[in-house]
Every structure is written in C-alpha cells, then in structure tokens.
Design a protein around this motif. Structure first.
Motif, PDB file in Angstrom:
ATOM      1  N   SER A  79       1.057  -1.245  -0.102  1.00  0.00           N
ATOM      2  CA  SER A  79       0.153  -0.033  -0.113  1.00  0.00           C
ATOM      3  C   SER A  79       1.038   1.156   0.083  1.00  0.00           C
ATOM      4  N   LEU A  81       3.874   1.490  -1.090  1.00  0.00           N
ATOM      5  CA  LEU A  81       4.690   1.652  -2.283  1.00  0.00           C
ATOM      6  C   LEU A  81       3.837   2.168  -3.413  1.00  0.00           C
ATOM      7  N   LEU A  82       2.385   1.698  -3.322  1.00  0.00           N
ATOM      8  CA  LEU A  82       1.584   2.081  -4.392  1.00  0.00           C
ATOM      9  C   LEU A  82       1.256   3.648  -4.217  1.00  0.00           C
ATOM     10  N   VAL A  84       2.938   5.925  -2.717  1.00  0.00           N
ATOM     11  CA  VAL A  84       4.343   6.666  -3.117  1.00  0.00           C
ATOM     12  C   VAL A  84       4.723   6.808  -4.603  1.00  0.00           C
ATOM     13  N   GLY A  85       4.219   5.884  -5.206  1.00  0.00           N
ATOM     14  CA  GLY A  85       4.217   5.787  -6.885  1.00  0.00           C
ATOM     15  C   GLY A  85       3.300   6.601  -7.439  1.00  0.00           C
ATOM     16  N   ALA A  86       1.975   6.703  -6.727  1.00  0.00           N
ATOM     17  CA  ALA A  86       1.023   7.758  -7.457  1.00  0.00           C
ATOM     18  C   ALA A  86       1.537   9.250  -7.286  1.00  0.00           C
ATOM     19  N   LEU A  88       4.522  10.175  -6.782  1.00  0.00           N
ATOM     20  CA  LEU A  88       5.880  10.480  -7.567  1.00  0.00           C
ATOM     21  C   LEU A  88       5.513  10.812  -9.238  1.00  0.00           C
ATOM     22  N   TYR A  89       4.302   9.966  -9.620  1.00  0.00           N
ATOM     23  CA  TYR A  89       3.581  10.226 -10.754  1.00  0.00           C
ATOM     24  C   TYR A  89       2.938  11.694 -11.026  1.00  0.00           C
TER      25      TYR A  89
END
Length: 368
Positions: A79, A81-82, A84-86, A88-89
């Motif tokens: 969760s 990582l998801l 953080v990825g969102a 960063l995008y």
C-alpha cells in the motif's frame, strides 16, 4: 451454542431491539467523540477504517499459509509503495500542466478572442483583451513564486508548534495503529463476541454479519466501480488527447462515490484540459461521448452488476445523508455519511421486521 431458532420470539425481539439500540448508541458515541476529541478520534477512526478495508486481503494471505504478522507487513508495504508511486507520478504531471498556463492565456488572447469576436460579429472590449494578455504574465509570476509561497506557509504552520506536532503525530499514528488493528483483528472481533450473552450470540453474530455484508459491499463496490469508471474516463480522454487524462479519469471515477460529484468534477477538469490541449472540435465530441458512455454503462451495467442491491441506498438518500452529516460534522461527516446511513438502514430493517411480528401489528389477541 443456542441459535436464533432456539430463542422464543419474545427473546429474539428483545435481543434485536437491544442490538439496534446498541448500534445507534455506538454511532452517536463515535460522532460525539469526533465533535469533542476530533484530534484523537479522527486518527483512531481512520486506522480502524484502514484495518477494516485491508483485513480481507490479510485474511486471504493467512489462509494460504502466510503468518498474519508477515501478511500484514506485506499488505502495508504494498500500500505504501502504491501511494508513493502515485505521488511521484502526479507531482511532475501537475508541474508540467501548470507550466502550460501562461502559454494558454497568451494563445487565448491571440487566437480565442478573435474567434469569439468573429462569432459575435462585434469586437470585445479592450479591457477584456488587456486582462487576457495580463493573465499570461501573471500566471508565469505565480508559478515562479509558488515554491517560496508554499515554503512560507509551511514555516508559518510549523511556527505554531503545538498544532504542527499534533498534526504530524496524527499522520504518523494512523498507519501504526492500523497495522496493529489489522494484526489483531480476529482477536478484537473475538473480544467483542465474547461480551455477548451466550443465548443471544447466534442472533447477534448474524446481525453483525448483515452489517458487515452491507459495509463490505459498499467498500468493494465503490472501489470497483470507481476503478472501472477511471479506466473508461482515462481511455476516452486519452483518445481525445487531453493532457492529464489519467488524473482527470481517476478523479472523475472515484469521485462517483458521491453521486454526480465525480461527473461534475470530471466535466470541469476535462474542459480545462481541453482548453490547454486544444487540437480541434473533434475533441469536444470525444469528451462528450466518453462521459455519456461511462454514465450509461455505470447506471445500466456496472453498478447493478458490481454493487447489486446489498447496500440499497438510492442516489437521493445518499445526497441527503452527505448534506446532513456534512452540515453537522463537517468533512468527517461527509466521509462517514454513506457507511453510517447503510448501518442505520440495517438497524431500521431489523426493527421493522420485529415490529411486524408483534401482536400490535398483526392484530392478534395475544402476543407470542
């Protein structure tokens, strides 16, 4: 263990009425705590909600042989990582789109204004032309000062040490509490069940299962519907070559949890994106078709198939609940409006069912 069938009608009625009163009292206590101790209650409620949402995933991993603590860690890591990825995008996407604003206002003053004048058959006021030209320069200045302004706001907020520390601790406590709530979820459920009188445990467990069915149907259904709509919106807006198509699609899709809000936000953002990435009138047709097809699919296929009638709340009741709870309890009330209404729907159904079995309702000479 005695089941509901081994209780007399009078006993079952008393148990159901007591359970209904307990549920209403618990909801009232939650909102009272939010009103009085919001700084403490909100992180705890957010942690409980997170645990409720993530528990089924951890339970599936546990049934497949994974230790519950390890499974909880895996789910929480995924969760984080998801999210953080969102983030960063989204940050570079928003920065890129914001950088287009000055050029948009310049193009609007040079291209759009003449087209509007041709359509109207008369020139627009010089003041409007000047303001459009000035907006380009102003937008550029705002972008350049956005960083320092944000830094000053953070510094000002941090200056109030107590508020800054409280907010920071609240944000840090939520995932920690949620982790332990998920890890101990079966124990917490067993602890509550252990407090129920033995003769009533079967019926009470059944009522809590009905509430769980409604809440889980709401959570799973809304998330699934939001994900499907996000794909539809993002795909359609992508074909229309709208900048930030994925972001707008996700906002419009998951905003659908509040009836009509997601569509309204999506239309407004899509129109803004259309202006920032204008290539021709064909884009308007694609955008309009995207929202039309998505709304028809949501109303006729997606929601009936995915959510069904387990929640059973009409759009009107959802809107009224959101307005009422939002007025009484602010943003937290808006978040809790639909789940609370769904729980109260189950309580009301149980009370009505028991009332319809009484002698007062049936007109029989004596009660059971």
């Amino acid at each position: 263990m005695l089941s509901e069938g081994e209780l007399s009608e009078a006993e079952a009625r008393r148990v159901d009425f007591a359970w209904s009163l307990g549920m209403v009292g618990s909801l009232a206590l939650v909102f009272a705590l939010l009103s009085v101790f919001g700084g403490v209650a909100v992180p705890v409620l957010l942690a409980l909600a997170t645990a409720y949402v993530l528990n089924p995933i951890v339970t599936v991993l546990e049934r497949r042989g994974l230790n519950r603590t390890l499974g909880t860690g895996v789910v929480f890591t995924g969760s984080v990582l998801l999210m953080v990825g969102a983030v960063l995008y989204l940050i570079p996407v928003f920065r890129e789109e914001a950088a287009k604003l000055p050029d948009f206002f310049v193009r609007a003053s040079e291209q759009v204004v003449p087209q509007v004048e041709t359509l109207l058959g008369r020139p627009l006021p010089d003041l409007l032309r000047q303001r459009m030209a000035e907006l380009g320069g102003r937008a550029s200045e705002l972008l350049q000062s956005a960083g320092p302004t944000a830094a000053r706001l953070v510094a000002s907020f941090a200056g109030n040490t107590a508020r800054f520390v409280a907010t920071l601790l609240g944000l840090m406590v939520v995932p920690v509490l949620a982790f332990f709530f998920v890890q101990d979820y079966p124990h917490l459920v067993g602890l509550v069940k252990g407090l129920v009188p033995r003769r009533a445990v079967g019926l009470v467990s059944r009522r809590f299962s009905e509430v769980d069915d409604v809440l889980s149907a709401f959570v799973r259904g809304q998330v699934t519907v939001g994900a499907i709509l996000s794909v539809l919106y993002s795909t359609g807006l992508g074909f229309a070559r709208i900048d930030m198509a994925i972001v707008i699609g996700v906002i419009a899709g998951f905003g659908n949890m509040v009836p009509y809000l997601g569509t309204a936000l999506g239309v407004v953002l899509a129109l803004l994106g259309l202006m920032l990435s204008w290539q021709g009138a064909w884009q308007i047709a694609v955008v309009a078709g995207t929202f039309l097809v998505a709304q028809m699919a949501e109303g006729l296929v997606i929601t009936p198939k995915v959510v069904g009638d387990k929640v059973g709340l009409s759009s009107v009741s959802v809107i009224i609940a959101i307005l009422a709870f939002g007025e009484l309890f602010g943003f937290t009330g808006i978040l809790l409006a639909v789940p609370t209404t769904a729980i109260l729907k189950v309580v009301l159904r149980v009370v009505v069912e028991r009332y319809q079995r009484t002698a007062l309702y049936t007109g029989e000479g004596r009660g059971p």
